[in-house]
Scaffold this motif. Structure first.
Motif, PDB file in Angstrom:
ATOM      1  N   ASN A  29       0.828  -1.197   0.000  1.00 30.85           N
ATOM      2  CA  ASN A  29       0.000   0.000   0.000  1.00 30.85           C
ATOM      3  C   ASN A  29       0.867   1.255   0.000  1.00 30.85           C
ATOM      4  O   ASN A  29       0.578   2.210  -0.716  1.00 30.85           O
ATOM      5  N   ILE A  30       1.954   1.253   0.763  1.00 30.57           N
ATOM      6  CA  ILE A  30       2.859   2.397   0.813  1.00 30.57           C
ATOM      7  C   ILE A  30       3.532   2.581  -0.543  1.00 30.57           C
ATOM      8  O   ILE A  30       3.636   3.704  -1.041  1.00 30.57           O
ATOM      9  N   SER A  31       3.981   1.499  -1.153  1.00 29.83           N
ATOM     10  CA  SER A  31       4.620   1.575  -2.467  1.00 29.83           C
ATOM     11  C   SER A  31       3.658   2.114  -3.510  1.00 29.83           C
ATOM     12  O   SER A  31       4.024   2.938  -4.349  1.00 29.83           O
ATOM     13  N   GLU A  32       2.421   1.655  -3.463  1.00 33.41           N
ATOM     14  CA  GLU A  32       1.426   2.115  -4.431  1.00 33.41           C
ATOM     15  C   GLU A  32       1.148   3.607  -4.257  1.00 33.41           C
ATOM     16  O   GLU A  32       1.042   4.339  -5.241  1.00 33.41           O
ATOM     17  N   LYS A  33       1.064   4.061  -3.025  1.00 38.54           N
ATOM     18  CA  LYS A  33       0.830   5.492  -2.768  1.00 38.54           C
ATOM     19  C   LYS A  33       2.008   6.326  -3.268  1.00 38.54           C
ATOM     20  O   LYS A  33       1.817   7.381  -3.863  1.00 38.54           O
ATOM     21  N   LYS A  34       3.212   5.840  -3.028  1.00 41.87           N
ATOM     22  CA  LYS A  34       4.407   6.555  -3.475  1.00 41.87           C
ATOM     23  C   LYS A  34       4.459   6.597  -5.002  1.00 41.87           C
ATOM     24  O   LYS A  34       4.741   7.633  -5.599  1.00 41.87           O
ATOM     25  N   ARG A  35       4.156   5.459  -5.632  1.00 40.03           N
ATOM     26  CA  ARG A  35       4.117   5.387  -7.091  1.00 40.03           C
ATOM     27  C   ARG A  35       3.104   6.376  -7.641  1.00 40.03           C
ATOM     28  O   ARG A  35       3.392   7.129  -8.573  1.00 40.03           O
ATOM     29  N   ASN A  36       1.926   6.404  -7.046  1.00 37.39           N
ATOM     30  CA  ASN A  36       0.867   7.299  -7.516  1.00 37.39           C
ATOM     31  C   ASN A  36       1.224   8.769  -7.321  1.00 37.39           C
ATOM     32  O   ASN A  36       0.849   9.611  -8.134  1.00 37.39           O
ATOM     33  N   ASP A  50       6.255  20.593 -19.201  1.00 42.07           N
ATOM     34  CA  ASP A  50       7.572  20.399 -18.584  1.00 42.07           C
ATOM     35  C   ASP A  50       7.938  18.915 -18.708  1.00 42.07           C
ATOM     36  O   ASP A  50       7.819  18.142 -17.766  1.00 42.07           O
ATOM     37  N   TYR A  51       8.375  18.537 -19.908  1.00 40.43           N
ATOM     38  CA  TYR A  51       8.611  17.131 -20.218  1.00 40.43           C
ATOM     39  C   TYR A  51       9.776  16.543 -19.440  1.00 40.43           C
ATOM     40  O   TYR A  51       9.748  15.368 -19.067  1.00 40.43           O
ATOM     41  N   GLU A  52      10.788  17.355 -19.183  1.00 41.95           N
ATOM     42  CA  GLU A  52      11.949  16.870 -18.434  1.00 41.95           C
ATOM     43  C   GLU A  52      11.538  16.449 -17.022  1.00 41.95           C
ATOM     44  O   GLU A  52      11.902  15.363 -16.556  1.00 41.95           O
ATOM     45  N   GLN A  53      10.757  17.289 -16.357  1.00 41.52           N
ATOM     46  CA  GLN A  53      10.306  16.950 -14.999  1.00 41.52           C
ATOM     47  C   GLN A  53       9.322  15.786 -15.042  1.00 41.52           C
ATOM     48  O   GLN A  53       9.347  14.908 -14.179  1.00 41.52           O
ATOM     49  N   ALA A  54       8.469  15.762 -16.047  1.00 40.34           N
ATOM     50  CA  ALA A  54       7.520  14.654 -16.197  1.00 40.34           C
ATOM     51  C   ALA A  54       8.278  13.334 -16.327  1.00 40.34           C
ATOM     52  O   ALA A  54       7.934  12.347 -15.668  1.00 40.34           O
ATOM     53  N   LEU A  55       9.307  13.323 -17.152  1.00 38.73           N
ATOM     54  CA  LEU A  55      10.091  12.100 -17.351  1.00 38.73           C
ATOM     55  C   LEU A  55      10.771  11.645 -16.059  1.00 38.73           C
ATOM     56  O   LEU A  55      10.814  10.448 -15.766  1.00 38.73           O
ATOM     57  N   LYS A  56      11.277  12.590 -15.289  1.00 40.12           N
ATOM     58  CA  LYS A  56      11.908  12.228 -14.013  1.00 40.12           C
ATOM     59  C   LYS A  56      10.900  11.540 -13.092  1.00 40.12           C
ATOM     60  O   LYS A  56      11.211  10.536 -12.449  1.00 40.12           O
ATOM     61  N   ASN A  57       9.697  12.109 -13.030  1.00 39.52           N
ATOM     62  CA  ASN A  57       8.686  11.526 -12.144  1.00 39.52           C
ATOM     63  C   ASN A  57       8.140  10.202 -12.672  1.00 39.52           C
ATOM     64  O   ASN A  57       7.868   9.287 -11.890  1.00 39.52           O
ATOM     65  N   TYR A  58       7.963  10.092 -13.991  1.00 40.15           N
ATOM     66  CA  TYR A  58       7.543   8.797 -14.545  1.00 40.15           C
ATOM     67  C   TYR A  58       8.612   7.740 -14.291  1.00 40.15           C
ATOM     68  O   TYR A  58       8.285   6.586 -13.997  1.00 40.15           O
ATOM     69  N   ASP A  59       9.879   8.136 -14.411  1.00 35.91           N
ATOM     70  CA  ASP A  59      10.968   7.196 -14.105  1.00 35.91           C
ATOM     71  C   ASP A  59      10.844   6.653 -12.687  1.00 35.91           C
ATOM     72  O   ASP A  59      11.008   5.453 -12.454  1.00 35.91           O
ATOM     73  N   GLU A  60      10.562   7.541 -11.740  1.00 36.89           N
ATOM     74  CA  GLU A  60      10.416   7.108 -10.347  1.00 36.89           C
ATOM     75  C   GLU A  60       9.209   6.186 -10.180  1.00 36.89           C
ATOM     76  O   GLU A  60       9.281   5.191  -9.467  1.00 36.89           O
ATOM     77  N   ALA A  61       8.110   6.526 -10.841  1.00 35.78           N
ATOM     78  CA  ALA A  61       6.897   5.702 -10.724  1.00 35.78           C
ATOM     79  C   ALA A  61       7.124   4.288 -11.247  1.00 35.78           C
ATOM     80  O   ALA A  61       6.740   3.310 -10.599  1.00 35.78           O
TER      81      ALA A  61
END
Length: 104
Positions: A29-36, A50-61
């Motif tokens: 549940n914690i992992s899913e919340k962090k991913r989301n 802001d594609y650069e920031q979007a890509l960084k966050n998608y990478d983390e997800a």
């Protein structure tokens, strides 16, 4: 005459099993919340262009959940919008691998 005391230890393992299952549920549940959290932030960045920031966050997800098809798909969109077409195709392929029904 000696008495043999027969003790059943199975009842001792029940709380341990319950604790392990509870810990697994909570950590998922914690992992899913962090991913989301990363996914939502990435979507907001994508909407702003802001594609650069979007890509960084998608990478983390997708690092948290490599089977997160929507994360891979939107990462592909961010790559496509920023002109990184080969990376977009790779992300779209990962989305389809994570969820084969996504290509329908």
């Amino acid at each position: 005459m000696a008495f043999k005391l027969k003790i059943s230890y199975s009842y001792l393992f029940q709380p341990v099993i319950i604790l392990i299952l509870l810990m697994a549920f909570v950590s998922c549940n914690i992992s899913e919340k962090k991913r989301n959290k990363f996914y939502i932030s990435a979507n907001e960045s994508l909407d702003k262009g802001d594609y650069e920031q979007a890509l960084k966050n998608y990478d983390e997800a997708v690092k948290i959940d490599p089977q997160f098809a929507s994360g891979w798909n939107n990462k592909g969109i961010a790559h496509f919008e920023s002109g990184q077409y080969a990376d977009a195709i790779a992300s779209y392929n990962n989305a389809i691998l994570a969820d084969p029904d996504m290509n329908e």
